[in-house]
Motif scaffolding. Sequence first.
Motif, PDB file in Angstrom:
ATOM      1  N   THR B 155      60.423  93.735  57.237  1.00  0.00           N
ATOM      2  CA  THR B 155      59.416  94.524  58.173  1.00  0.00           C
ATOM      3  C   THR B 155      58.957  95.821  58.114  1.00  0.00           C
ATOM      4  N   LEU B 156      59.780  96.589  57.086  1.00  0.00           N
ATOM      5  CA  LEU B 156      58.924  97.639  56.427  1.00  0.00           C
ATOM      6  C   LEU B 156      57.555  97.506  55.765  1.00  0.00           C
ATOM      7  N   THR B 157      57.458  96.360  55.182  1.00  0.00           N
ATOM      8  CA  THR B 157      56.242  95.877  54.644  1.00  0.00           C
ATOM      9  C   THR B 157      54.975  96.016  55.728  1.00  0.00           C
ATOM     10  N   TYR B 158      55.626  95.275  56.845  1.00  0.00           N
ATOM     11  CA  TYR B 158      54.662  94.953  57.913  1.00  0.00           C
ATOM     12  C   TYR B 158      54.204  96.333  58.626  1.00  0.00           C
ATOM     13  N   GLU B 159      55.424  97.134  58.614  1.00  0.00           N
ATOM     14  CA  GLU B 159      54.857  98.649  59.339  1.00  0.00           C
ATOM     15  C   GLU B 159      53.978  99.179  58.316  1.00  0.00           C
ATOM     16  N   VAL B 160      53.997  99.211  56.915  1.00  0.00           N
ATOM     17  CA  VAL B 160      53.237  99.888  55.898  1.00  0.00           C
ATOM     18  C   VAL B 160      51.641  99.215  56.101  1.00  0.00           C
ATOM     19  N   VAL B 161      51.871  98.016  56.185  1.00  0.00           N
ATOM     20  CA  VAL B 161      50.825  97.032  56.104  1.00  0.00           C
ATOM     21  C   VAL B 161      49.754  97.211  57.492  1.00  0.00           C
ATOM     22  N   ASN B 162      50.385  97.346  58.504  1.00  0.00           N
ATOM     23  CA  ASN B 162      49.937  97.687  59.770  1.00  0.00           C
ATOM     24  C   ASN B 162      49.269  98.939  59.928  1.00  0.00           C
ATOM     25  N   GLN B 163      49.948  99.950  59.570  1.00  0.00           N
ATOM     26  CA  GLN B 163      49.135 101.414  59.315  1.00  0.00           C
ATOM     27  C   GLN B 163      48.313 101.376  58.544  1.00  0.00           C
ATOM     28  N   LEU B 164      48.149 100.677  57.144  1.00  0.00           N
ATOM     29  CA  LEU B 164      46.870 100.505  56.406  1.00  0.00           C
ATOM     30  C   LEU B 164      45.821 100.148  56.997  1.00  0.00           C
ATOM     31  N   THR B 165      46.162  98.830  57.704  1.00  0.00           N
ATOM     32  CA  THR B 165      44.963  98.118  58.481  1.00  0.00           C
ATOM     33  C   THR B 165      44.353  98.600  59.735  1.00  0.00           C
ATOM     34  N   LEU B 166      45.189  99.494  60.302  1.00  0.00           N
ATOM     35  CA  LEU B 166      44.751 100.314  61.444  1.00  0.00           C
ATOM     36  C   LEU B 166      43.637 101.547  60.782  1.00  0.00           C
ATOM     37  N   ALA B 167      44.063 102.038  59.721  1.00  0.00           N
ATOM     38  CA  ALA B 167      42.983 103.048  59.086  1.00  0.00           C
ATOM     39  C   ALA B 167      42.008 102.552  58.281  1.00  0.00           C
ATOM     40  N   GLY B 168      42.027 101.204  58.329  1.00  0.00           N
ATOM     41  CA  GLY B 168      40.867 100.531  57.632  1.00  0.00           C
ATOM     42  C   GLY B 168      40.938 100.232  56.124  1.00  0.00           C
ATOM     43  N   TYR B 169      42.184 100.053  55.990  1.00  0.00           N
ATOM     44  CA  TYR B 169      42.380  99.686  54.458  1.00  0.00           C
ATOM     45  C   TYR B 169      42.911  98.278  54.385  1.00  0.00           C
ATOM     46  N   GLY B 170      42.391  97.526  54.028  1.00  0.00           N
ATOM     47  CA  GLY B 170      42.731  96.114  53.954  1.00  0.00           C
ATOM     48  C   GLY B 170      43.721  96.026  52.615  1.00  0.00           C
ATOM     49  N   GLN B 171      44.046  94.563  52.583  1.00  0.00           N
ATOM     50  CA  GLN B 171      44.938  94.188  51.404  1.00  0.00           C
ATOM     51  C   GLN B 171      44.199  92.852  50.630  1.00  0.00           C
ATOM     52  N   SER B 172      44.530  93.064  49.322  1.00  0.00           N
ATOM     53  CA  SER B 172      44.145  91.732  48.482  1.00  0.00           C
ATOM     54  C   SER B 172      45.278  90.853  48.611  1.00  0.00           C
ATOM     55  N   THR B 173      46.429  91.073  48.117  1.00  0.00           N
ATOM     56  CA  THR B 173      47.586  90.425  48.551  1.00  0.00           C
ATOM     57  C   THR B 173      48.782  91.421  48.675  1.00  0.00           C
ATOM     58  N   ALA B 174      49.692  91.084  49.546  1.00  0.00           N
ATOM     59  CA  ALA B 174      50.946  91.783  50.006  1.00  0.00           C
ATOM     60  C   ALA B 174      52.145  90.880  49.858  1.00  0.00           C
ATOM     61  N   ILE B 175      53.188  91.331  49.029  1.00  0.00           N
ATOM     62  CA  ILE B 175      54.200  90.653  48.620  1.00  0.00           C
ATOM     63  C   ILE B 175      55.536  91.465  48.932  1.00  0.00           C
ATOM     64  N   GLY B 176      56.553  90.608  49.437  1.00  0.00           N
ATOM     65  CA  GLY B 176      57.813  91.206  49.665  1.00  0.00           C
ATOM     66  C   GLY B 176      58.525  90.525  48.633  1.00  0.00           C
ATOM     67  N   MET B 177      58.957  91.137  47.618  1.00  0.00           N
ATOM     68  CA  MET B 177      59.724  90.459  46.497  1.00  0.00           C
ATOM     69  C   MET B 177      61.164  90.084  46.502  1.00  0.00           C
ATOM     70  N   GLY B 178      61.750  90.692  47.778  1.00  0.00           N
ATOM     71  CA  GLY B 178      63.037  90.209  47.835  1.00  0.00           C
ATOM     72  C   GLY B 178      64.161  91.144  47.672  1.00  0.00           C
ATOM     73  N   GLY B 179      65.162  91.396  48.299  1.00  0.00           N
ATOM     74  CA  GLY B 179      65.973  92.253  48.450  1.00  0.00           C
ATOM     75  C   GLY B 179      67.275  92.143  47.806  1.00  0.00           C
ATOM     76  N   ASP B 180      67.680  90.837  46.863  1.00  0.00           N
ATOM     77  CA  ASP B 180      68.764  90.463  46.378  1.00  0.00           C
ATOM     78  C   ASP B 180      68.843  91.082  45.020  1.00  0.00           C
ATOM     79  N   PRO B 181      70.209  91.354  44.450  1.00  0.00           N
ATOM     80  CA  PRO B 181      70.208  91.981  43.134  1.00  0.00           C
ATOM     81  C   PRO B 181      69.532  91.212  41.952  1.00  0.00           C
ATOM     82  N   VAL B 182      69.523  89.793  42.150  1.00  0.00           N
ATOM     83  CA  VAL B 182      68.633  88.959  41.372  1.00  0.00           C
ATOM     84  C   VAL B 182      67.539  88.425  41.972  1.00  0.00           C
ATOM     85  N   VAL B 183      66.531  88.684  41.595  1.00  0.00           N
ATOM     86  CA  VAL B 183      65.203  88.117  42.136  1.00  0.00           C
ATOM     87  C   VAL B 183      64.412  87.676  40.823  1.00  0.00           C
ATOM     88  N   GLY B 184      63.503  86.792  41.265  1.00  0.00           N
ATOM     89  CA  GLY B 184      62.307  86.254  40.259  1.00  0.00           C
ATOM     90  C   GLY B 184      61.506  87.350  39.742  1.00  0.00           C
TER      91      GLY B 184
END
Lengths: 382, 291
Positions: B155-184
């Motif tokens: 959800t924090l990613t959504y918050e950040v992206v939403n404010q970027l979008t509202l300010a006119g800054y679009g995204q190329s790709t957005a990723i949530g890489m995961g919160g676990d100790p071992v991620v890919g």
Amino acid sequence: MKLEEFQAKKLFGEYGIPVPDGIMVTTAEEARSAAEKIECPVVVKAQVQAGGRGKAGGVKLAGTPAEAYMAAESILGMDIKSFRVERLLVDPAVSIAGEYYVGITIDRRKKLPVMMASASGGVDIEKVAAETPDQIFFQDINPERGLRSFEARQIAFLLFPDKKKALAAASIMMKLWDCFHGVDASLVEINPLAELEDGSIIALDAKIVLDDNAMFKHPFMEEMRLPTPSEKKELDAKSHGLSYVQLEGDIGCMVNGAGLAMATMDIIKHLGGTPANFLDIGGSSSPEKVIHAMELLVSDSNVKAVFINVFGGITRCDDVATGLVAALQEIRTDIPPLVIRLTGTNEEEGIRILSDFGITALKDMTEGAREAIRLAGEGGCS
Amino acid sequence: MSILIDENTRVMVQGLGRDGSFHAKQMKEYGTNIVAGVHPGKGGSIIHGFPVFNTAKDAARETDPECSVIFVPAPFAADAILAAANAGAALVVAVTEGIPVLEMSKIVIELNELGTRLAGPNCPGLISPAKSKIGIMPGGIFRKGPVGVVSRSGTLTYEVVNQLTLAGYGQSTAIGMGGDPVVGMKYDDYLELFEDDKETELVVIVGEIGGTDEQDAATFVKERISKPVVGYIVGRSAPPGKRMGHAGAIISGADSTAEAKVVFLRDKGIPVADTVEQIVDLVGERLGGRN
């Protein structure tokens, strides 16, 4: 889930790691009879899930059963790093010739288990790592193959030049890996791993942290859980699908998602307020969950204002609004003034449901935090 | 361009229970090219217009997916990831939460051998706006544009992206890489891809307490990334007593608190925002008055 020393030693024992033959007790009288059973002198050790027990006076040597009684009486009920001592371990005292350290944890960077060992044991290992990092030795472990005998020996000989002791230590390391793997731990630690005056090697302390994600594989482990009062509240929250951590501020927070919940606490602090808790209501937002969340916040008498911050992604704003209205109707006790920030999926519908109930929702998080701080400052008259 | 996924990426969905089925529909509506579903016992059926197979191998043979997204329950998820990788998926996105850490540690070795990239587990997935969405992100808040976003949170990613979008800054790709100790994949893996992506002009990294991934990312940025990077770290108000044992920090020699991370990033020349609004300001300063 962290285990206490007596639980960890019991598991170590089951995996064949030599540990002192101690007895867990909960009263001074039991400590006396434990000391009678074990040959004196004994060590009386506070069982808390915190380091630094010795410095805090939670570990005492007793030469007679009467001394064990007195030691137990003075330690039981102590507060060690905000943990109240309710249990003691009475261990036979031993003559120590040297103290070492061995632990296994997951290296997040390498994505592998790693064994750490040091000849500087018996002290705070973080301190050793910070001050003399070259005194800690590492061995990566392939989790499919496990720790291999030669890998354990390579480390053991760095700690013990003597062959007999090195092989005893290597054998303990192999068993420590078996334990780490067998119980799905995220940390196992022996500090100190002691060399006794008779030359034997033994685990004088034991620490195990279990991987909460793996508890479904070991249901019996759940019975080992010994929650502290604050953890009981957190566990109760968890059983309702909520992630809760109590803090000491006056603004209760209810947020969807852990990252956003932390950001919400940070913005409150950044603007001069103090968050009363971390509370993540997670992805789904059934009215029941919102009711439980609200009850949790209201049960904390420090809370002077509540800030609900929801970013509807998968969570739908109208679901949260419906749940909130139901919660407000159901909870009879006085509810502190509320600030609600709702944005994202179905926000128009959510805002309408709330406004029909006489609640104005904001769309901006900073604005919401500022308003909550203002309301908390007013002393909570709504 | 974008990284990892675009409108042509052929996607299979593993685990079509309540959540998997719901999100498969959402993805399809967003425009994701879903070619197959996998659910033991549902082989031969059609769900949301795509064919369902009993095994990843069957799905791969019939529909040749390049990517798989995992909604399989935690006790079976690590096996499902391996099934996808062994069926030839080049990218696996694991949404599932609660996979034992040791199981993840075991399978990342095999994924490396197979050359399969893994996003997650315990992640919201990734999205290349207006092209493809793989995972559970709410598509509506994203806009196509020059900002790459990589985060450990949902959800924090959504918050950040939403404010970027509202300010006119679009995204190329957005990723949530995961919160676990071992991620890919981690920050540096994504940063490397963003560095080579023509559409991406700036990358926002969103971090939090725990581990030292953010420090690793900062070191990588300093050494390898020429594009501007903006940081944001949450958890400054988190109670220190709630941290897990410091054993992870012994290994890395670094501290896992938010403060330590902020200091480290700034030391490496990465501006760090104190609030979400400041992210937008820092992005604006670096991209110029694009909006």
